[in-house]
Design an enzyme around this catalytic site. Structure first.
Site, PDB file in Angstrom:
ATOM      1  N   GLU A 130     -25.552 -25.578   4.203  1.00 17.95           N
ATOM      2  CA  GLU A 130     -26.196 -24.377   4.761  1.00 17.95           C
ATOM      3  C   GLU A 130     -25.193 -23.236   4.897  1.00 17.95           C
ATOM      4  O   GLU A 130     -25.512 -22.061   4.666  1.00 17.95           O
ATOM      5  CB  GLU A 130     -26.819 -24.744   6.117  1.00 17.95           C
ATOM      6  CG  GLU A 130     -27.373 -23.589   6.950  1.00 17.95           C
ATOM      7  CD  GLU A 130     -28.728 -23.085   6.498  1.00 17.95           C
ATOM      8  OE1 GLU A 130     -28.977 -23.072   5.275  1.00 17.95           O
ATOM      9  OE2 GLU A 130     -29.522 -22.677   7.360  1.00 17.95           O
ATOM     10  N   THR A 180     -30.281 -13.536   3.147  1.00 19.83           N
ATOM     11  CA  THR A 180     -29.774 -13.757   4.500  1.00 19.83           C
ATOM     12  C   THR A 180     -28.492 -12.969   4.755  1.00 19.83           C
ATOM     13  O   THR A 180     -28.323 -12.402   5.840  1.00 19.83           O
ATOM     14  CB  THR A 180     -29.527 -15.273   4.714  1.00 19.83           C
ATOM     15  OG1 THR A 180     -30.768 -15.944   4.498  1.00 19.83           O
ATOM     16  CG2 THR A 180     -29.054 -15.572   6.125  1.00 19.83           C
TER      17      THR A 180
HETATM   18  N1  HSE Z   1     -30.495 -17.331  12.444  1.00 28.90           N
HETATM   19  C1  HSE Z   1     -30.329 -16.958  11.081  1.00 28.90           C
HETATM   20  C2  HSE Z   1     -30.464 -15.447  10.946  1.00 28.90           C
HETATM   21  C3  HSE Z   1     -31.376 -17.627  10.241  1.00 28.90           C
HETATM   22  O1  HSE Z   1     -31.378 -14.897  11.565  1.00 28.90           O
HETATM   23  O2  HSE Z   1     -29.671 -14.838  10.245  1.00 28.90           O
HETATM   24  C4  HSE Z   1     -31.195 -17.403   8.773  1.00 28.90           C
HETATM   25  O3  HSE Z   1     -30.176 -18.203   8.276  1.00 28.90           O
END
Ligand code: HSE
Length: 313
Positions: A132, A184
């Site tokens: 991840e 992301t």
């Molecule tokens: N918590 C993470 C974000 C989730 O909001 O960037 C996506 O990997």
């Protein structure tokens, strides 16, 4: 008992739940990824097939989340054999539905089965995080619910940090995933580096209210807490067209709250019945259709199982 071939399934997840940036997530019933993993004589990990990704995922095992996570587990147990992996992506990439976490979890859960299940689901967290981290950094808010199911508080990246939270009885979700990729890393780069003390106090209070509302099974209070984020969602809203309009339509259809699923662009509405969730999913879809943006909508619930082994022989 050890096996030579194992197949696993890992569910979709949504992270953050509004105010719980990087520390909360939940698993979703329905969609997910599947993988079939087999030992091979040579030490390398190879992909014999990857489907459902439109050719976008790297086939190089050093760059692929499923392979990197599996490699971390192989090394930990001192296994010298390599793997052949078939990966079937049921989750769209860069969608806010935990696609990268599912890739990591599905290969590790299948490999754990091949090894005779030396680890519990919780204990698999560090291996999944290795993969991840390639795309999202070290945070377990998708990986933990993907492994375990349910609504999870994960205030850290160790196994001890995993804390399942109560799931209210009438907890339904409506999801809308617009066809607007939001990588992301872009959604993380846009976040403020610093917040004021006043904002910090507000955010801490909001997270506490969210956890309290789950324990009291109070959907109205839960919705209010989820929507009170003053740091992450306001910064990311510009990446998600029609975000405000979709939220207004969802509220009109009876949803208690709408938050951005993980880094987006999926919008996730909390509803108190299956009927309201269906109506909310349709209402959000209509907003995007009117704006000529295609998208997938669905009504679902929290998955309480997490990743499962489908078959082993
Ligand atoms: N918590 C993470 C974000 C989730 O909001 O960037 C996506 O990997």
């Amino acid at each position: 008992m050890a096996f030579s071939r194992a197949e696993a399934f890992a569910p979709a997840t949504v992270a953050n739940l509004g105010v719980g940036f990087d520390i909360m997530g939940l698993a979703l019933q329905g969609m997910g990824d599947r993988a079939i993993v087999e030992f091979r004589g040579a030490p390398e990990i190879v992909f014999s097939d990857i489907r459902g990704d439109g050719g976008k995922l790297p086939r190089d095992p050093a760059l692929n989340i499923a392979a990197v996570s599996a490699r971390a587990l192989l090394e930990h147990v001192g296994e010298s054999r390599g793997l052949t992996i078939q990966l079937f992506k049921g989750l769209p990439l860069s969608s806010g539905l935990g696609s990268s976490a599912a890739s990591a979890v599905v290969s590790v859960v299948a490999l754990n089965k091949l090894l005779g299940e030396p680890f519990t689901r919780r204990q698999l967290l560090p291996f999944c995080l290795e993969g991840e981290a390639l795309v999202s950094g070290y945070h377990a808010d998708n990986v933990a619910p993907c492994l375990l199911g349910g609504i999870i508080l994960v205030a850290g990246t160790t196994v001890e940090a995993i804390q399942p939270l109560p799931i209210p009885d009438e907890f339904h979700l409506a999801l809308l995933t617009p066809d607007v990729p939001v990588p992301t890393d872009s959604a993380r780069k846009i976040l403020p580096r610093h917040v004021t003390l006043q904002t910090m106090i507000h955010q801490t209070g909001a997270v506490a209210k969210l956890v309290d509302a789950l324990h009291r099974r109070d959907l109205a209070a839960l919705g209010a807490a989820m929507e009170s984020d003053r740091v992450v969602e306001p910064a990311r809203a510009c990446l998600m067209p029609m975000h405000k309009e979709a939220r207004a339509a969802a509220r009109q259809a009876g949803a208690a709250a709408v938050f951005i699923g993980g880094a987006g662009p999926t919008l996730c509405a909390i509803c108190d019945s299956a009927q309201v969730a269906e109506a909310t999913a349709r209402a959000m879809q209509a907003v995007y259709q009117a704006a000529n943006i295609s998208g997938i909508s669905q009504a679902t619930c929290v998955d309480q199982c997490g990743a499962v082994v489908l078959k082993a022989d």
